[in-house]
Enzyme design. Structure first.
Site, PDB file in Angstrom:
ATOM      1  N   LYS A  88       0.816  -1.086  -0.013  1.00  0.00           N
ATOM      2  CA  LYS A  88      -0.055   0.008  -0.079  1.00  0.00           C
ATOM      3  C   LYS A  88       0.996   1.289   0.050  1.00  0.00           C
ATOM      4  CE  LYS A  88      -3.482  -0.954  -0.386  1.00  0.00           C
ATOM      5  NZ  LYS A  88      -3.997  -1.385  -2.056  1.00  0.00           N
ATOM      6  N   ALA A  89       2.102   1.191  -0.226  1.00  0.00           N
ATOM      7  CA  ALA A  89       2.958   2.554  -0.494  1.00  0.00           C
ATOM      8  C   ALA A  89       2.610   3.120  -1.831  1.00  0.00           C
ATOM      9  CB  ALA A  89       4.499   1.987  -0.159  1.00  0.00           C
ATOM     10  N   HIS A 128       7.039  -7.244  -2.484  1.00  0.00           N
ATOM     11  CA  HIS A 128       6.633  -6.719  -1.274  1.00  0.00           C
ATOM     12  C   HIS A 128       7.695  -7.452  -0.128  1.00  0.00           C
ATOM     13  CE1 HIS A 128       3.331  -4.265  -2.521  1.00  0.00           C
ATOM     14  NE2 HIS A 128       2.453  -5.220  -2.441  1.00  0.00           N
ATOM     15  N   ARG A 175       6.128   5.070   1.880  1.00  0.00           N
ATOM     16  CA  ARG A 175       5.008   5.871   2.148  1.00  0.00           C
ATOM     17  C   ARG A 175       4.921   6.140   3.700  1.00  0.00           C
ATOM     18  NH1 ARG A 175      -1.380   5.083   0.336  1.00  0.00           N
ATOM     19  NH2 ARG A 175      -1.996   7.167   0.394  1.00  0.00           N
ATOM     20  N   SER A 229      -4.244   3.054   4.441  1.00  0.00           N
ATOM     21  CA  SER A 229      -4.554   2.362   3.266  1.00  0.00           C
ATOM     22  C   SER A 229      -4.777   0.820   3.490  1.00  0.00           C
ATOM     23  CB  SER A 229      -3.311   2.799   2.233  1.00  0.00           C
ATOM     24  OG  SER A 229      -3.628   2.283   1.083  1.00  0.00           O
ATOM     25  N   ARG A 265      -8.346   4.145  -3.866  1.00  0.00           N
ATOM     26  CA  ARG A 265      -9.193   4.680  -2.842  1.00  0.00           C
ATOM     27  C   ARG A 265      -9.298   6.178  -2.627  1.00  0.00           C
ATOM     28  NH1 ARG A 265      -9.018   5.630   2.785  1.00  0.00           N
ATOM     29  NH2 ARG A 265      -6.710   5.819   2.405  1.00  0.00           N
TER      30      ARG A 265
HETATM   31  P1  A3P Z   1      -5.084   4.818  -0.688  1.00  0.00           P
HETATM   32  O1  A3P Z   1      -5.667   3.817  -0.146  1.00  0.00           O
HETATM   33  O2  A3P Z   1      -4.672   5.916   0.585  1.00  0.00           O
HETATM   34  O3  A3P Z   1      -5.927   5.508  -1.562  1.00  0.00           O
HETATM   35  P2  A3P Z   1      -0.553  -0.265  -3.565  1.00  0.00           P
HETATM   36  O4  A3P Z   1      -0.612  -0.007  -5.205  1.00  0.00           O
HETATM   37  O5  A3P Z   1       0.910  -0.485  -3.090  1.00  0.00           O
HETATM   38  O6  A3P Z   1      -1.443  -1.300  -3.239  1.00  0.00           O
HETATM   39  O7  A3P Z   1      -0.975   1.106  -3.169  1.00  0.00           O
HETATM   40  C1  A3P Z   1      -2.228   1.710  -3.268  1.00  0.00           C
HETATM   41  C2  A3P Z   1      -2.370   3.210  -2.749  1.00  0.00           C
HETATM   42  O8  A3P Z   1      -1.949   3.929  -3.649  1.00  0.00           O
HETATM   43  C3  A3P Z   1      -3.650   3.644  -2.528  1.00  0.00           C
HETATM   44  O9  A3P Z   1      -3.868   4.635  -1.735  1.00  0.00           O
HETATM   45  C4  A3P Z   1      -4.195   4.123  -3.823  1.00  0.00           C
HETATM   46  O10 A3P Z   1      -5.021   5.132  -3.877  1.00  0.00           O
HETATM   47  C5  A3P Z   1      -2.763   4.814  -4.160  1.00  0.00           C
HETATM   48  N1  A3P Z   1      -2.647   5.157  -5.599  1.00  0.00           N
HETATM   49  C6  A3P Z   1      -2.477   4.197  -6.517  1.00  0.00           C
HETATM   50  N2  A3P Z   1      -2.319   4.965  -7.786  1.00  0.00           N
HETATM   51  C7  A3P Z   1      -2.113   6.263  -7.552  1.00  0.00           C
HETATM   52  C8  A3P Z   1      -1.953   7.448  -8.106  1.00  0.00           C
HETATM   53  N3  A3P Z   1      -1.932   7.405  -9.519  1.00  0.00           N
HETATM   54  N4  A3P Z   1      -1.895   8.637  -7.525  1.00  0.00           N
HETATM   55  C9  A3P Z   1      -2.182   8.775  -6.196  1.00  0.00           C
HETATM   56  N5  A3P Z   1      -2.250   7.583  -5.504  1.00  0.00           N
HETATM   57  C10 A3P Z   1      -2.264   6.275  -5.982  1.00  0.00           C
END
Ligand code: A3P
Length: 293
Positions: free
Chosen positions: A45-46, A107, A129, A137, A255
């Site tokens: 989730k970074a 990961h 992050r 997240s 999200r």
């Molecule tokens: P949030 O849950 O805070 O919205 P991963 O890809 O490591 O699973 O991370 C997912 C997180 O990255 C989510 O955060 C997602 O919304 C965010 N994310 C993915 N693409 C993005 C983008 N283009 N701009 C900003 N945040 C993004």
């Protein structure tokens, strides 16, 4: 539909894991990296998907829309440690990847990375992050993804996060472990989600200079425009709508995509406790995170 049983977290060489990430362990450890592979490493989730898509666009965006509109990103950038048949196994997908270079996502905490990546001197892009937004997240991700352990309520989850009782272990160990690796392994680009939010174009420039790429200004603008939050949320190849363990009505994979959403989740008391604990765990003054921008 019957609810699927959630996987249980267990201790794996000192790191929290679930079965689908350890089942294929020998093949992961013996994975044969190639010198031009690029390893994209993150704590869950970074912003893994974001940085993966940017690299995918930088390398393959000019080759026409073929792959990018028909093959989901998670098949184009294999997830090294995943093993959940009937879905393709990460190491198999990587072995069969037709692209050069191969973009491979992990990961894993740094100590678990297959040694061939280091032996081959592969390029590594690590994205980190801030802990609070990362935790929020991760909480919502576990709520919506039946392929992950039950998160419990927010306060339970936050305590588990602080104690490192998470899939892929402690956030604190992860970001520090990879940071330490960067000090001794030069083919390494350590980047931050908050910087990418602040100035995506600058971060694309930094990535290009690390990767030895020199796209035109227009190409870089195109990459930036394709990889916005809104575009990636609409794009079926990047929004994980193809994965059936994810219930996007509980919480969408894409999200919020913001810095500072933690303020909508942490109580004042939780924040104080978190900060106190953070000071004890994050002693390296060189590794600094931003919690708002
Ligand atoms: P949030 O849950 O805070 O919205 P991963 O890809 O490591 O699973 O991370 C997912 C997180 O990255 C989510 O955060 C997602 O919304 C965010 N994310 C993915 N693409 C993005 C983008 N283009 N701009 C900003 N945040 C993004």
């Amino acid at each position: 539909m019957e609810a699927r049983p959630r996987p249980e977290l267990f201790d794996f060489h000192g790191v929290g894991m679930i079965k689908k990430f350890t089942e294929n362990w020998d093949n992961i450890q013996n994975f044969k990296a190639r010198a031009d592979d690029i390893l994209i490493a993150t704590y869950t989730k970074a912003g893994t998907t974001w940085v993966s898509y940017i690299l995918d666009l930088l390398y393959f965006g000019h080759m026409g829309p073929d792959g990018q509109t028909s093959i989901p990103l998670h098949d184009r950038v294999p997830f090294l440690e995943i093993c959940k048949p009937p879905l393709p196994i990460g190491t198999d997908l990587a072995d069969k990847l037709p692209t050069t270079p191969r973009l491979i996502k992990t990961h894993l905490p740094v100590q678990f990375v297959p040694k061939s990546f280091w032996e081959q001197r592969c390029r590594v892009v690590y994205m980190a992050r801030n802990a609070k937004d990362n935790a929020v997240s991760y909480f919502h991700f576990q709520r919506m993804n039946s392929g992950m352990p039950e998160p419990g309520d927010w306060s339970t989850f936050l305590l588990n996060f602080m104690e490192g009782k998470m899939v892929f272990g402690s956030w604190y160990d992860h970001v520090n472990g990879w940071w330490e690796k960067k000090q001794i392994y030069s083919n390494f680009h350590y980047m931050f989600y908050e910087d990418l939010i602040e100035d995506c174009r600058r971060e694309i420039d930094r990535l290009c200079s690390f990767l030895g790429l020199s796209p035109s200004a227009e190409e870089k603008e195109r990459v930036k425009a394709s990889a916005t939050f809104d575009n990636m949320k609409q794009n079926k190849m990047t929004n994980y709508s193809t994965i059936d363990t994810m219930n996007q009505t509980i919480s969408p994979f894409m999200r919020k995509g913001k810095v500072g959403d933690w303020k909508n989740h942490f109580t004042v008391a939780q924040n104080e406790q978190f900060d106190e604990d953070y000071k004890q765990k994050m002693k390296n003054p060189d590794l600094k995170f931003r919690y708002e921008i």
